[in-house]
Design an enzyme around this catalytic site. Structure first.
Site, PDB file in Angstrom:
ATOM      1  CG  MET A  34      -1.906  -1.191   1.180  1.00 16.48           C
ATOM      2  SD  MET A  34      -3.450  -0.887   2.048  1.00 16.48           S
ATOM      3  CE  MET A  34      -2.866  -0.642   3.710  1.00 16.48           C
ATOM      4  CB  ALA A  36       3.892   4.776   3.288  1.00 13.66           C
ATOM      5  CG  LEU A  37       7.140   1.363  -0.848  1.00 12.59           C
ATOM      6  CD1 LEU A  37       7.833   1.036  -2.171  1.00 12.59           C
ATOM      7  CD2 LEU A  37       6.215   0.228  -0.448  1.00 12.59           C
ATOM      8  CG  HIS A  41       6.818  -2.016   2.255  1.00 15.80           C
ATOM      9  ND1 HIS A  41       6.773  -0.853   2.985  1.00 15.80           N
ATOM     10  CD2 HIS A  41       5.578  -2.557   2.348  1.00 15.80           C
ATOM     11  CE1 HIS A  41       5.551  -0.693   3.483  1.00 15.80           C
ATOM     12  NE2 HIS A  41       4.811  -1.711   3.122  1.00 15.80           N
ATOM     13  CD  GLN A 158      -2.186  -8.795   4.684  1.00 17.98           C
ATOM     14  OE1 GLN A 158      -2.956  -7.893   4.977  1.00 17.98           O
ATOM     15  NE2 GLN A 158      -0.982  -8.550   4.202  1.00 17.98           N
ATOM     16  CB  SER A 190       4.329  -0.705  10.745  1.00 22.08           C
ATOM     17  OG  SER A 190       3.029  -0.295  10.370  1.00 22.08           O
ATOM     18  CB  SER A 191       3.063   2.339   6.280  1.00 20.04           C
ATOM     19  OG  SER A 191       3.654   1.508   5.305  1.00 20.04           O
TER      20      SER A 191
END
Ligand code: AMP
Length: 283
Positions: A34, A36-37, A41, A158, A190-191
């Site tokens: 999603m 905002a790496l 990521h 997830q 985490s973003s």
């Protein structure tokens, strides 16, 4: 040598590229994000690069996995920064569909995962969440038609849920889990960490510390209920509001039966102010 980063905004353009690679017998790996790496990521990108000849990263803030009142409107976005990071990691294609491309007017299909992996834990606090994840990931896997898709263990439930869905729907993409990348002080990247105030950021690593201590006690044979209760209390005293801290079967996420040699995973979700943090570790 400077290469330009190739982007695609439509499914048609994505498919055209991927088809060309497949016609050349190149394998393809997809990393859904999603945006905002951060290095978490990018570690998935590196994993994809080791696994396949071509790497596709998707950036799409999936409206369907946010409920009313959640942080969709404020979710961090930095497309320019993301593209620079992906270019430096030699990504072959960045897929950036708009909302209308992903969910065309009249969109009316849902994917609901009812298996044990999707029930309990996150689902109890974000009941809409896995339906939103399932539909977007199913779409991305069908759109990209890749050999591999890489997901982080950071979002452990997830990952298990997506595995189950891909198997149930005969999606011919191998789902690969990648380990959690942490800051030096142990906080899982985490973003959403962007939301933390300075004081909250200083306190946030206590979650991982507490989980490590709990895992040590559990491995030493301490009573599970006692350990979890004590952890909950310590986290509350430290200023966290606890959604859950639970131990589950590491593969199925079912409750443990108490049998010997059951692989176990400790999973937690907590709030620090208005920021929700999730984390998990092997027991
Ligand atoms: P997100 O952009 O938050 O939807 O995450 C995209 C992918 O990156 C998911 O598969 C996440 O599990 C994974 N991811 C996020 N943070 C981390 C991390 N700290 N370490 C490893 N993977 C991560």
């Amino acid at each position: 040598m400077t290469s330009t980063l190739v982007t695609a905004e439509t499914v048609k353009a994505l498919r055209k590229r991927v088809k060309r690679w497949r016609d050349e017998s190149n394998t393809v790996a997809l990393v859904p994000t999603m945006g905002a790496l951060h290095e978490g990521h990018l570690s998935l990108v590196d994993r994809a690069r080791r696994k396949a000849d071509r790497v596709v990263v998707s950036i799409f803030v999936n409206t369907k996995q946010f409920a009313e009142g959640e942080d969709l409107a404020t979710y961090p976005q930095d497309l320019e920064g993301d593209l620079a990071k992906l270019k430096s990691r030699q990504v072959d294609l960045v897929f950036i569909p708009g909302s209308e491309e992903m969910y065309r007017p009249g969109f009316a299909t849902s994917v609901h995962i009812a298996g044990p992996a999707a029930v309990g834990l996150e689902d109890k606090f974000r009941p809409h969440f896995f339906n939103g994840v399932a539909i977007v990931v199913a779409k991305l896997l069908i759109q990209a038609q890749c050999d591999y898709a890489i997901f982080g263990e950071k979002d452990y439930q997830q990952l298990k849920t997506i595995n189950h869905m891909a198997r149930d729907l005969d999606i011919p993409t191998q789902i690969i889990g990648a380990e959690i990348i942490r800051e030096d002080d142990g906080l899982a990247m985490s973003s959403r960490n962007w939301y933390l105030s300075e004081a909250e950021r200083a306190r946030a690593p206590m979650l991982h510390e507490e989980m490590q201590a709990a895992a040590v006690a559990l491995r030493a044979g301490a009573d599970m209920d006692d350990v979890l209760k004590a952890s909950r209390q310590r986290l509350k005293r430290a200023g966290f509001s606890v959604d859950y801290i639970e131990v589950r079967h590491a593969n199925t996420l079912a409750n443990l039966t108490g049998g010997a040699d059951e692989p176990a995973r400790l999973l937690a979700a907590v709030w620090l102010g208005t920021t929700r943090l999730i984390d998990n570790i092997a027991v």
